[in-house]
Structure formats: structure tokens, C-alpha cells
Design an enzyme around this catalytic site. Structure first.
Site, PDB file in Angstrom:
ATOM      1  CG  HIS A 147      -8.503   0.291  -2.765  1.00  6.49           C
ATOM      2  ND1 HIS A 147      -7.755  -0.841  -2.475  1.00  6.49           N
ATOM      3  CD2 HIS A 147      -9.124   0.634  -1.591  1.00  6.49           C
ATOM      4  CE1 HIS A 147      -7.899  -1.138  -1.199  1.00  6.49           C
ATOM      5  NE2 HIS A 147      -8.726  -0.270  -0.640  1.00  6.49           N
ATOM      6  NE  ARG A 184      -3.853   0.665   1.938  1.00  6.18           N
ATOM      7  CZ  ARG A 184      -5.073   0.778   2.467  1.00  6.18           C
ATOM      8  NH1 ARG A 184      -5.265   1.561   3.513  1.00  6.18           N
ATOM      9  NH2 ARG A 184      -6.089   0.130   1.951  1.00  6.18           N
ATOM     10  CD  GLN A 221     -13.107  -1.830  -0.512  1.00  6.64           C
ATOM     11  OE1 GLN A 221     -12.317  -1.743   0.400  1.00  6.64           O
ATOM     12  NE2 GLN A 221     -14.293  -2.418  -0.380  1.00  6.64           N
ATOM     13  CB  CYS A 270     -14.069   1.148   0.333  1.00  6.15           C
ATOM     14  SG  CYS A 270     -13.371   2.786   0.543  1.00  6.15           S
ATOM     15  CG  ASP A 317     -14.102   6.340  -0.609  1.00  8.82           C
ATOM     16  OD1 ASP A 317     -14.038   6.196   0.632  1.00  8.82           O
ATOM     17  OD2 ASP A 317     -13.139   6.101  -1.357  1.00  8.82           O
ATOM     18  NE  ARG A 371     -10.187  -5.119   0.611  1.00  8.14           N
ATOM     19  CZ  ARG A 371      -9.488  -4.075   1.063  1.00  8.14           C
ATOM     20  NH1 ARG A 371     -10.106  -3.063   1.603  1.00  8.14           N
ATOM     21  NH2 ARG A 371      -8.165  -4.039   0.940  1.00  8.14           N
TER      22      ARG A 371
END
Ligand code: CP
Length: 308
Positions: A134, A107, A137, A266, A225, A294
Site C-alpha cells: 500500500h 485497488r 498510504q 492508516c 493496523d 493522502r
């Protein structure tokens, strides 16, 4: 060797295999303790490096636990634990880590760090989020949608708010999985033109509607988000909130969508900002399934990377 870098860089048949395997692995865990090991131990004897240059709850926990459930071990490192890019080149770090571990999850802020890691690593590398995308996700999101409603192909997905890295991976997924994608956010915060072009030039459906109430009419899935991402300049918070205030997903917005609409986020969420608690905790929300998935989808991604 397989790297999982982005949805549009992975064959659709492989994305489907990953989702199928994730579903199978999830179904095998019914009735177990959450921490129990899987019956099958495909990562037995493996070591996976999990590198975080940004904070994380879900990505860190789900990768770490997923590796352990499959019999492997992890080494979790923050950017400060390594010389990554400061004191040692990313290329040299990638070469060295490849002598110690069987897989690397990163990440990071700048996508170039991930791509340089891939160029020099001799083990699979997984994108655990960059400023641009991402993908793990969104694989979990697709899995979650299809668990609840069946195939996402041909459905209407509405993105409410900032055209950020999560939104970018939705654009990639729209092409791979064949759903219509509606962006409802301020023009200043539109998704990257390159990703929109990729979708449109390949026959995908991308619609812009800056009136969220009408954008969600007929929506099968509404996604929001945070208004200020980890990589955004925190001094821009007030400006971003002013731009994004009219894109809050609240009960009135959900009432304009299909009666069977799902809501996803998310996480972490800022209750009362991009989404109300009424929606997060309401009957259309599948955010906890989304967070759980996830774990399952990333286990399948890791197996795919190792050719399993
Ligand atoms: N959604 C997500 O990636 O969560 P974390 O930042 O907690 O990992």
C-alpha cells in the site's frame, strides 16, 4: 512513462520530490474551502480512471478530490462495473482504458492484476493497494511524520500487529528513507520474507521483538493496523484476534515509548481492538493529519506520473 507501483520500485530522489511537491501543494491551500480548485491546474482536460475491486473511503475520496482540485475529471469504477479479469482479460481492459483516459489508479486483491495492467497500459498506473503493498498510504505517513518531527531518517518505527500489506510498504520505506524498523507481532503473521530480505540485504535495520512493551522503548513512531484485512479469510477472525490481542496499542504501551512519540493508523480502525480510543484520540495521535495527507501526497504522485 512513469507508474507508481511501490516505494522500492521508485527512485529515492523521486520519492523526495513527490514529498516536497506534496508539502508545497498543501501549503498553497491554506484558508481555502476544502473543495476549492488549486490555482495551478496541471490535470486540466485530463480524465483519470479510479478502479476499486475492494471497498475504500480514504483512497476513493482523496484520489477523486485530488484530481478535481487539479482540474481533471474522474471515472470511479468498481470491479463489478468492468469485465476486468472475468469476461475480458486484464491486458485487453488495460489497452482499451488507455484509449479513453490519461491515468489509471487500481485497488485490487492480487498484485498480478496491477502488474498485468502495467504491462499493457499505455498511460501511467498507480497502485491504490493490493494484498501485498500500500505505497500511497506510506508516502502519506512519511509526509505526516516529517511535518510534525522533521526527517524520519535514523528514527525508530515500531509496527504493532499483523505483518500485512501496509507493513510491507513500511519495510520498503525503511530502506528508502533510512529509518530503523521494528516488527512486534506474532511470528505466524510476520511480514513476507522477500521484503525483509530486501531490507536486510541492502543494509537496512530490521528488528523483531514480540514483547510490544519493550519493543516501543525509544520509539519515535508507533503504527498499528486492523487485525483482519479485507483480503483475509473472515473465518480466521477469532484465531487472528487470539494471536494479536497482546499487540494492542494502548495508553500503557505509548507510555513506554519516547515522550515525543507519534501514533499512526492508516484507518479504518477498530477501536478497542488493535488500538484504544485513548490512543487514537490522545496527544500522540496524528491519524487525521495522516488521512488528510493522502490527498496531498497522491496529488503529487499523479503529477510525478505525468512528468510534472
Ligand atoms: N487507508 C486506506 O487505504 O483507507 P481506505 O481503505 O478507506 O481507502
Amino acid at each position: 512513462m512513469r507508474h507508481f507501483l511501490d516505494i522500492h520500485k521508485t527512485r529515492v530522489s523521486d520519492l523526495r520530490s513527490i514529498l516536497d511537491q506534496a508539502g508545497q501543494m498543501k501549503s498553497c491551500r491554506t484558508g481555502r474551502f476544502r473543495g476549492a480548485l488549486d490555482d495551478v491546474q496541471p490535470l486540466d482536460g485530463s480524465m483519470v480512471a479510479l478502479i476499486f475491486e475492494k471497498p475504500s473511503t480514504r483512497t476513493r475520496m482523496s484520489f477523486d478530490i485530488g484530481v478535481r482540485q487539479m482540474g481533471g475529471q474522474t471515472m470511479v469504477l468498481s470491479g463489478n462495473d468492468l469485465h476486468l479479469g472475468h469476461g475480458e482479460t486484464i491486458a485487453d481492459t488495460a489497452r482499451v482504458l488507455s484509449r479513453y483516459v490519461d491515468m489509471i489508479m487500481v485497488r485490487t486483491f492480487d498484485e498480478s492484476v496491477l502488474l498485468e495492467m502495467v504491462d499493457y497500459a499505455t498511460v501511467p498506473v498507480i497502485n491504490g493497494l493490493t494484498n501485498r503493498t500500500h505505497p500511497c498510504q506510506i508516502m502519506a505517513d512519511i509526509m505526516t511524520y516529517e511535518e510534525h518531527r522533521g526527517s524520519i531518517s535514523g528514527k525508530k518505527v515500531v509496527w504493532a500487529g499483523d505483518g500485512n500489506n501496509v507493513c510491507a510498504s513500511y519495510l520498503h520505506a525503511a530502506l528508502a528513507f533510512g529509518f530503523d524498523f521494528v516488527f512486534s507481532g506474532p511470528v505466524e503473521l510476520s511480514p513476507e520474507e522477500e521484503f525483509v530480505e530486501l531490507l536486510l540485504s541492502n543494509g537496512g535495520r530490521y528488528i523483531v521483538n514480540d514483547d510490544l512493551k519493550t519493543a516501543v522503548i525509544g520509539a519515535d513512531l508507533v503504527v498499528s493496523d486492523t487485525w483482519v484485512s479485507m483480503h483475509d479469510d473472515q473465518s480466521s477472525k477469532e484465531r487472528r484476534h487470539n494471536l494479536l490481542r497482546s499487540f494492542q496499542v494502548n495508553e500503557e504501551i505509548i507510555a513506554h515509548a519516547n515522550s515525543e512519540v507519534l501514533f499512526m493508523h492508516c484507518l479504518p480502525a477498530h477501536r478497542g481492538e488493535e488500538v484504544t480510543s485513548g490512543v487514537m484520540d490522545g496527544p500522540h495521535s496524528v491519524i487525521w493529519d495522516e488521512a488528510e495527507n493522502r490527498l496531498h501526497v497522491q496529488k503529487a504522485i499523479m503529477r510525478w506520473c505525468l512528468g510534472q
